[in-house]
Structure formats: C-alpha cells, structure tokens
Design a protein around this motif. Sequence first.
Motif, short mmCIF file in Angstrom:
data_model
loop_
_atom_site.label_atom_id
_atom_site.label_comp_id
_atom_site.label_asym_id
_atom_site.label_seq_id
_atom_site.Cartn_x
_atom_site.Cartn_y
_atom_site.Cartn_z
N LEU A 31 -11.81 1.83 -4.98
CA LEU A 31 -11.23 0.60 -4.45
C LEU A 31 -10.80 0.78 -3.01
CD1 LEU A 31 -10.41 -2.30 -4.87
CD2 LEU A 31 -8.30 -1.51 -5.95
N TRP A 32 -10.25 1.96 -2.68
CA TRP A 32 -9.89 2.26 -1.28
C TRP A 32 -11.11 2.13 -0.38
CZ3 TRP A 32 -5.72 2.14 1.39
CH2 TRP A 32 -4.49 2.50 0.84
N LEU A 50 -11.87 -1.51 0.16
CA LEU A 50 -10.88 -2.16 1.01
C LEU A 50 -10.97 -1.67 2.46
CD1 LEU A 50 -7.71 -2.06 -1.28
CD2 LEU A 50 -8.94 -4.10 -0.53
N HIS A 107 2.18 1.72 -3.52
CA HIS A 107 1.24 1.88 -4.63
C HIS A 107 -0.02 2.68 -4.30
CE1 HIS A 107 3.56 -0.96 -6.99
NE2 HIS A 107 3.63 -1.72 -5.91
N PHE A 108 -0.07 3.34 -3.13
CA PHE A 108 -1.32 3.99 -2.74
C PHE A 108 -1.82 5.02 -3.73
CE2 PHE A 108 1.65 6.97 -0.94
CZ PHE A 108 1.00 8.20 -0.96
N GLU A 109 -0.93 5.70 -4.42
CA GLU A 109 -1.37 6.73 -5.38
C GLU A 109 -2.00 6.12 -6.63
OE1 GLU A 109 2.22 8.99 -5.82
OE2 GLU A 109 1.67 10.33 -4.19
N GLU A 110 -1.70 4.86 -6.91
CA GLU A 110 -2.24 4.17 -8.08
C GLU A 110 -3.60 3.53 -7.80
OE1 GLU A 110 0.77 1.31 -9.30
OE2 GLU A 110 2.28 2.66 -8.46
N ILE A 111 -3.98 3.42 -6.54
CA ILE A 111 -5.21 2.73 -6.18
C ILE A 111 -6.39 3.71 -6.27
CG2 ILE A 111 -6.42 1.47 -4.36
CD1 ILE A 111 -3.63 0.64 -3.31
N LEU A 123 0.82 -1.21 0.00
CA LEU A 123 0.00 0.00 0.00
C LEU A 123 0.86 1.26 0.00
CD1 LEU A 123 -2.81 -1.11 2.46
CD2 LEU A 123 -2.97 -0.86 -0.03
N GLU A 139 -9.82 5.64 -5.75
CA GLU A 139 -10.54 5.95 -4.51
C GLU A 139 -11.67 4.97 -4.24
OE1 GLU A 139 -12.93 9.70 -2.60
OE2 GLU A 139 -11.28 10.14 -3.97
#
Length: 100
Positions: free
Chosen positions: A90-91, A94, A82-86, A79, A88
């Motif tokens: 999907l966040w 999750l 790669h958090f910037e690629e996920i 995370l 919102e």
Amino acid sequence: MKKPRTLTTRERKLIAVYSQCQLGMMPRQFYVKWGVTYEEIAFICSRSDSTVRGWFKRGKNRRSPTATDLRHLALMDFLLEHFEEIPEELWRLLCPPSES
C-alpha cells in the motif's frame, strides 16, 4: 487510448463520502503534538518557511493556512500514527518510488 472505467454505485458513494470529509489539522496542533520545526511543517505542506511562520503569528500580519495545508497536516499526522500498520504494498501505491 484506453476507455475509462465506469464507476459503480459503491464507488460513487465513496466519492460522496470523501467529498464531505472534513479532514484537517491546525498547524499549532501538529506542532505541539509532534515537536516539529516550522521548516518541517513547511516541507510537509510545500510552503515557504515564512508562510508557515505567518500561520503562528498573532495580529494583523497573521496568515491562515488553506484547507489543503490542513489536509496535508492531518494526513501526515495519520501516517505518523499508523505507518507501521500500513502494508508495504500500500505504501508503494500511495508513494511510488521516484525513478532515478
């Protein structure tokens, strides 16, 4: 009561792949890579500070993290990387916002 979904062949294959996944990261690797404190590692793994300190000891008083602890650190590493690629959306799936 709602009837459970029937798993497809593809979903069963995904379960098989996941069950063989050896996702894990040692506490020392995480500590060195991210420059975190023992307290932050304890927070990530839902452990006490003394338990985490035991992971870093040498000798007979050393404790070993569980597979669950290693998975928590590996997921947190993923995370952080790669958090910037996920997206919102999907966040939110999750980690749904807590109801206050």
